[in-house]
Write a protein that holds these residues in place. Structure first.
Motif, PDB file in Angstrom:
ATOM      1  N   VAL A   1       8.235   9.527   2.753  1.00 40.52           N
ATOM      2  CA  VAL A   1       9.171  10.598   2.397  1.00 40.52           C
ATOM      3  C   VAL A   1       9.000  10.965   0.920  1.00 40.52           C
ATOM      4  N   ALA A   2       8.775   9.958   0.077  1.00 39.83           N
ATOM      5  CA  ALA A   2       8.524  10.238  -1.343  1.00 39.83           C
ATOM      6  C   ALA A   2       7.286  11.109  -1.511  1.00 39.83           C
ATOM      7  N   ASN A   3       6.225  10.812  -0.759  1.00 38.24           N
ATOM      8  CA  ASN A   3       5.016  11.639  -0.825  1.00 38.24           C
ATOM      9  C   ASN A   3       5.287  13.069  -0.361  1.00 38.24           C
TER      10      ASN A   3
ATOM     11  N   GLU B   1      -1.396  15.792  -1.630  1.00 37.93           N
ATOM     12  CA  GLU B   1      -1.620  15.975  -0.192  1.00 37.93           C
ATOM     13  C   GLU B   1      -2.423  14.808   0.381  1.00 37.93           C
ATOM     14  N   GLN B   2      -3.351  14.270  -0.385  1.00 40.74           N
ATOM     15  CA  GLN B   2      -4.092  13.098   0.094  1.00 40.74           C
ATOM     16  C   GLN B   2      -3.195  11.867   0.132  1.00 40.74           C
ATOM     17  N   HIS B   3      -2.326  11.716  -0.861  1.00 42.51           N
ATOM     18  CA  HIS B   3      -1.399  10.578  -0.846  1.00 42.51           C
ATOM     19  C   HIS B   3      -0.601  10.571   0.455  1.00 42.51           C
ATOM     20  N   TYR B   4      -0.125  11.762   0.849  1.00 37.26           N
ATOM     21  CA  TYR B   4       0.662  11.838   2.080  1.00 37.26           C
ATOM     22  C   TYR B   4      -0.184  11.449   3.291  1.00 37.26           C
ATOM     23  N   ARG B   5      -1.375  11.993   3.397  1.00 39.39           N
ATOM     24  CA  ARG B   5      -2.229  11.691   4.553  1.00 39.39           C
ATOM     25  C   ARG B   5      -2.590  10.213   4.593  1.00 39.39           C
ATOM     26  N   ASP B   6      -2.896   9.651   3.431  1.00 35.91           N
ATOM     27  CA  ASP B   6      -3.239   8.224   3.384  1.00 35.91           C
ATOM     28  C   ASP B   6      -2.045   7.362   3.801  1.00 35.91           C
TER      29      ASP B   6
ATOM     30  N   SER C   1       0.829  -1.201   0.000  1.00 38.34           N
ATOM     31  CA  SER C   1       0.000   0.000   0.000  1.00 38.34           C
ATOM     32  C   SER C   1       0.865   1.253   0.000  1.00 38.34           C
ATOM     33  N   ALA C   2       1.922   1.240   0.813  1.00 39.20           N
ATOM     34  CA  ALA C   2       2.828   2.384   0.865  1.00 39.20           C
ATOM     35  C   ALA C   2       3.522   2.604  -0.467  1.00 39.20           C
ATOM     36  N   VAL C   3       3.927   1.519  -1.110  1.00 37.36           N
ATOM     37  CA  VAL C   3       4.561   1.636  -2.427  1.00 37.36           C
ATOM     38  C   VAL C   3       3.572   2.211  -3.439  1.00 37.36           C
ATOM     39  N   GLY C   4       2.324   1.718  -3.406  1.00 33.07           N
ATOM     40  CA  GLY C   4       1.323   2.212  -4.351  1.00 33.07           C
ATOM     41  C   GLY C   4       1.088   3.701  -4.198  1.00 33.07           C
ATOM     42  N   LEU C   5       0.982   4.163  -2.955  1.00 28.43           N
ATOM     43  CA  LEU C   5       0.784   5.592  -2.711  1.00 28.43           C
ATOM     44  C   LEU C   5       2.030   6.381  -3.089  1.00 28.43           C
ATOM     45  N   GLY C   6       3.198   5.814  -2.825  1.00 26.04           N
ATOM     46  CA  GLY C   6       4.429   6.467  -3.252  1.00 26.04           C
ATOM     47  C   GLY C   6       4.519   6.565  -4.751  1.00 26.04           C
ATOM     48  N   SER C   7       4.097   5.508  -5.435  1.00 27.45           N
ATOM     49  CA  SER C   7       4.110   5.491  -6.898  1.00 27.45           C
ATOM     50  C   SER C   7       3.183   6.555  -7.478  1.00 27.45           C
TER      51      SER C   7
END
Length: 595
Positions: free
Chosen positions: A412-414, A433-438, A312-318
């Motif tokens: 950190v990528a977000n 901003e949502q990617h970071y919060r998620d 999940s973290a990778v997907g949001l980072g991507s």
């Protein structure tokens, strides 16, 4: 449109060129598959994720779940529509054995499939992830009756699943849970207690929700080893599979989160008397596995979910990386000379630094979770018992890293994606901003960063008298040997990696030179971060080698990202190894009153 969330070229490179997943089709379990079926699953995932999951990602964030007056949960309808389409597609059931309705799709491919849903809508995909993990636990430890009653409907997508561990007074300290389970004459148990932080704990989707509840039987008073595991459905299920009356499981309230808002997060009460099946108080539960071994059975689901958190973290980072990359290519600001026209901000070295950092974290993290998927396949299907045991041990060692490295560094990528966008990144006009919060949840989800660190340093590196760690460093040295016989750049990267592998080995030995526990574990988080960087550096060297000498922009970009990780990221471990080797006691010396 799909490259807005995931680089399909990178995913194909990792699955086909690096991991050579086509070789799995030579194994009996996967013999019905081919490279074409693997690609077809990824194609379907991309199409479905973009069409059904991505469009309501923002809506689920702004219109988060809430309680109706009748005590039920209101979700936006798009969540159910997306999940019904997902279950109907066969992607949910595909990784399960054919004997229980699946298609024996390798977990390596399932991991690639999951990336699309994590990148487009981590909240909605969370319901499916928990359901799959619950089904896998029941298949591994449940009786025939439990499998038929609960696991098969979970696999079919008729039921949803949750894990109910935490309690208000206990938090992550599961030795302190107080939920009780009393055995009945018919072999079931009556469950009494409250559970906190239960993701997907209540909603109106599907026919039922199966809660996997950690509780104590009347025979055991305290201690982590005194816990047992129970399948507790929202609605009772008969021996014939028919869904019946409401079980005594009550939704007490919803927790309102900073991000990942589309997944309900609940407080549940079991046996409160609000719903008394058959007129008797207590929620009806079915024992899973053996009494007093609940936490050991639960680790089956917890470990699967830890890797899912990493994914999940990778997907949001991507998603954040690709959004900021597109923005940097199109946003014009700054000039090379006073009289020249503004240039795309990607022309500025500091912006390229931020993009390269994101690329190194995201693609390195993806390699890590895909590698864990491959280890799952190897642990289940390698030809010999020794190889299966070897793969299982490596997976166990790397699970805390696969959870924690992406959770920390893709966050950190977000953060960098917001920075690339400048002031716009901090607004809701752009998705970053949502990617970071998620993504911020993932450092806490399924065991905090500190818990993963204590697990890695306190247990995993010492398992089998250190044999698993020795096997991991042996694999790293094998990669370094291949690099020596390749290009001068790979030879140099290999030498840098070898130096850190040796530091990992000598520092780990120094930490555990005696039986003292308190001082080493005080710095476990530093160990986890250094360990994770060495592992991901190894996987970047593997990727560098897999590019061979191909001279496309894509392959040149992979080699550049590998260089960036080695030159900018890996050196940060040197000071960490120094602190660890000295067995620094600063954190032990602090008096609480000084803070």
């Amino acid at each position: 449109m799909t490259d807005q969330y995931v680089s399909r070229q990178d995913l194909d490179f990792l699955i086909e060129d690096w991991l050579e997943t086509s070789a799995l089709t030579l194994r009996p379990r996967f013999a019905e598959h081919s490279v074409e079926t693997f690609r077809g699953a990824l194609d379907l995932a991309a199409e479905l994720a973009v069409a059904k999951f991505a469009p309501h990602n923002r809506t689920a964030d702004t219109q988060e779940p809430c309680l109706r007056d009748d005590g039920t949960v209101r979700l936006i309808p798009e969540v159910q529509v997306a999940l019904e389409a997902y279950f109907a597609s066969g992607l949910h059931s595909a990784p399960f054995p054919e004997a229980v309705g699946g298609a024996d799709l390798p977990m390596t491919i399932r991991t690639g499939v999951g990336l699309w849903f994590a990148a487009t809508n981590c909240s909605t995909s969370g319901y499916a992830n928990l359901t799959a993990a619950a089904a896998n636990l029941l298949l591994a430890h449940g009786s025939t009756d439990v499998i038929n009653r609960f696991a098969r409907p979970l696999i079919a997508g008729r039921f949803f699943g949750t894990m109910c561990l935490s309690e208000t007074q206990a938090g992550s300290s599961l030795a302190d849970i107080t939920t009780r389970a009393t055995r009945q004459s018919d072999g079931t148990y009556r469950i009494h207690g409250d559970k906190m932080w239960i993701s997907a704990g209540d909603h109106q989707m599907g026919e039922n929700i199966v809660h996997l509840v950690l509780a104590r039987t009347d025979r055991i008073e305290s201690g982590i080893r005194g816990t047992s595991l129970f399948a507790v459905p929202k609605y009772l299920v008969g021996e014939d599979g028919a869904v019946g009356e409401r079980n005594d499981v009550t939704l007490v309230g919803l927790n309102h989160k900073m991000g990942n808002r589309g997944t309900t997060n609940t407080v549940l009460s079991f046996g409160s008397g609000d719903h008394e099946p058959g007129g008797r108080p207590g929620a009806v539960g079915h024992l899973v596995g053996e009494e007093n071994r609940g936490i050991f059975h639960m680790f089956h689901m917890m470990n699967e979910m830890r890797i899912a958190v990493g994914l999940s973290a990778v997907g949001l980072g991507s998603a954040g990386y690709l959004a900021s990359l597109e923005y940097a290519r199109t946003r014009r600001q700054g000039r090379r000379a006073p009289s020249s026209e503004p240039v795309p901000i990607i022309e500025h070295p500091d912006v390229r630094r931020m993009l390269l950092a994101q690329k190194s974290y995201v693609e390195g993290g993806l390699a890590l979770v895909l590698y864990c998927g491959r280890l799952m396949d190897d642990a289940a299907t390698e030809q010999t018992a020794a190889r299966r045991e070897d793969a299982a041990a490596l997976l166990d060692l790397l699970t805390p890293v696969a959870k924690s490295f992406p959770a920390q560094w893709c966050l950190v990528a977000n953060d960098l994606a917001i920075q690339v966008h400048g002031g716009y990144g901090y607004t809701r006009d752009y998705p970053v901003e949502q990617h970071y919060r998620d993504n911020r949840l993932n450092l806490i989800h399924e065991g905090t960063h500190g818990i993963q660190a204590a697990d890695l340093l306190g247990r995993k590196v010492r398992a089998r008298d250190g044999a698993t760690l020795a096997r991991l460093t042996e694999l790293m040295r094998s990669t370094i040997g291949r690099a020596r016989n390749s290009s001068s750049e790979r030879k140099q990267l290999g030498a840098e990696l070898l130096r850190r592998v040796e530091r990992l080995e000598t520092t780990t030995a120094a930490i555990w030179q005696d039986d003292d526990v308190a001082d080493p574990l005080a710095n476990a988080t530093i160990y986890l971060e250094a360990f994770g960087h060495v592992v991901v550096a190894w996987l970047w060297l593997e990727q560098h080698i897999a590019t061979q000498n191909r001279d496309t922009d894509f392959h040149s970009g992979k080699r550049l990202a590998a260089r960036y990780f080695f030159e900018y990221e890996l050196p940060r471990t040197d000071s960490q190894w120094d602190v660890l080797a000295q067995r620094n006691t600063l954190l032990q010396d602090v008096e609480p009153t000084w803070l």
